[in-house]
Enzyme design. Structure first.
Site, PDB file in Angstrom:
ATOM      1  N   ASP A   1      -9.065   7.301  -8.160  1.00  0.00           N
ATOM      2  CA  ASP A   1      -9.681   6.009  -8.464  1.00  0.00           C
ATOM      3  C   ASP A   1     -11.203   6.084  -8.427  1.00  0.00           C
ATOM      4  O   ASP A   1     -11.881   5.066  -8.451  1.00  0.00           O
ATOM      5  CB  ASP A   1      -9.193   4.941  -7.489  1.00  0.00           C
ATOM      6  CG  ASP A   1      -9.612   5.217  -6.059  1.00  0.00           C
ATOM      7  OD1 ASP A   1     -10.130   6.323  -5.793  1.00  0.00           O
ATOM      8  OD2 ASP A   1      -9.439   4.339  -5.204  1.00  0.00           O
TER       9      ASP A   1
ATOM     10  N   GLU B   1       0.798  -1.215   0.000  1.00  0.00           N
ATOM     11  CA  GLU B   1       0.000   0.000   0.000  1.00  0.00           C
ATOM     12  C   GLU B   1       0.836   1.274   0.000  1.00  0.00           C
ATOM     13  O   GLU B   1       0.444   2.271  -0.598  1.00  0.00           O
ATOM     14  CB  GLU B   1      -0.901   0.026   1.247  1.00  0.00           C
ATOM     15  CG  GLU B   1      -1.750  -1.207   1.471  1.00  0.00           C
ATOM     16  CD  GLU B   1      -2.695  -1.462   0.332  1.00  0.00           C
ATOM     17  OE1 GLU B   1      -3.257  -0.497  -0.203  1.00  0.00           O
ATOM     18  OE2 GLU B   1      -2.866  -2.625  -0.044  1.00  0.00           O
TER      19      GLU B   1
END
Length: 278
Positions: free
Chosen positions: A81, A63
């Site tokens: 996103d 991440e």
């Protein structure tokens, strides 16, 4: 959950959906070897504090390109996103509900905190990519709040409630720490729903290919089926097309038969090498 790496994206909304645990295989009249999953009961699970810290480091390597997951409380950005802001230790998102839940919980714990004033805006942008009522002031205040131990605990609690505990609880009956981590990493990226591209759907697809250890199948065979089912889902989306967190991380541990996820651990994510030595 967010993925800061350019080839990855945030997970789906953290809406808990109960997935039935597998039923243990029935015994026979004659004595028979216990199924492979039965030996797991004596092993240390992912909810052991040290194992949990290892899990957080593994997730953070993908991440945040760092093993220092405790530095991520302050993290916040829009990774473009379609889910608005992504923030905190597992990428709570303004567009998917878990950020709203987090700030609401923080406000219950500490009324009048620096983020409480954004609750109306967070409710309005939930389900969208909008920053309306948030923007740079919210980013600054998030970073300030991240210094507060109460907010840090609120992040830990939301992680456990929406991601970690559901994953571990669904794996415990059949899988040791590695399998529990495979569930956790999947639920973080794909969300805990029952759709075909969520954790629940991935688990169902895997169980069509191989029985769980609690059903009498060996752990390695089932985990291979689970990771293969996850890869199938990942490859359907460009944002998930780099499957290294499966190929050069979890599969490496599986091939080494490190079902208890014991250090030393060495792996690669997105081409970067990592190690946990103890």
């Amino acid at each position: 959950m967010r993925l800061k790496h350019p080839t990855a994206r945030l997970a789906l909304a953290a809406l808990l959906v109960a997935v039935p645990r597998s039923v243990a295989a029935a015994g026979t009249v004659h004595a028979a070897p216990a199924p492979a999953g039965a030996t797991r009961l004596a092993a240390v699970g992912l909810d052991d504090p040290h194992k949990k810290d290892i899990a957080m480091q593994l997730v953070s390597s993908a991440e945040n390109s760092s093993l220092d997951w405790k530095s991520q409380y302050k993290y916040i950005e829009d990774i473009k996103d379609g889910r608005g802001y992504t923030a905190g230790i597992i990428g709570f998102c303004s567009g998917t509900g878990d950020m709203l839940d987090l700030v609401a919980d923080y406000t219950d714990l500490k009324p009048g905190n620096i983020l409480a004033k954004y609750l109306p805006a967070l409710r309005k942008v939930n389900g969208t990519e909008s920053h309306a009522g948030l923007a740079s002031a919210f980013e600054k205040d998030w970073a300030t709040a991240a210094k507060d131990s109460v907010f840090q605990q609120a992040q830990n609690d939301e992680r456990d409630r929406s991601y970690f505990n559901p994953a571990v609880n669904q794996a415990k009956a059949s899988l040791r720490a590695l399998g529990q981590f495979a569930y956790y990493d999947a639920i973080v990226m794909h969300g805990p729903g029952d759709s075909s591209d969520s954790f629940g759907g991935i688990r169902k697809a895997a169980m069509k290919k191989a029985k769980t250890p609690a059903q009498g199948r060996d752990e390695a065979t089932y985990l291979k089926a689970f990771l293969a089912a996850r890869k199938t889902v990942m490859l359907k989306e460009e944002a998930h097309s780099d499957t290294s967190r499966v190929d050069t991380e979890q599969t490496v541990f599986l091939n080494a038969k490190n079902f208890d996820l014991n250090p030393p651990l060495k792996w690669k994510v997105y081409g970067d090498s990592y190690a946990i030595n103890s």
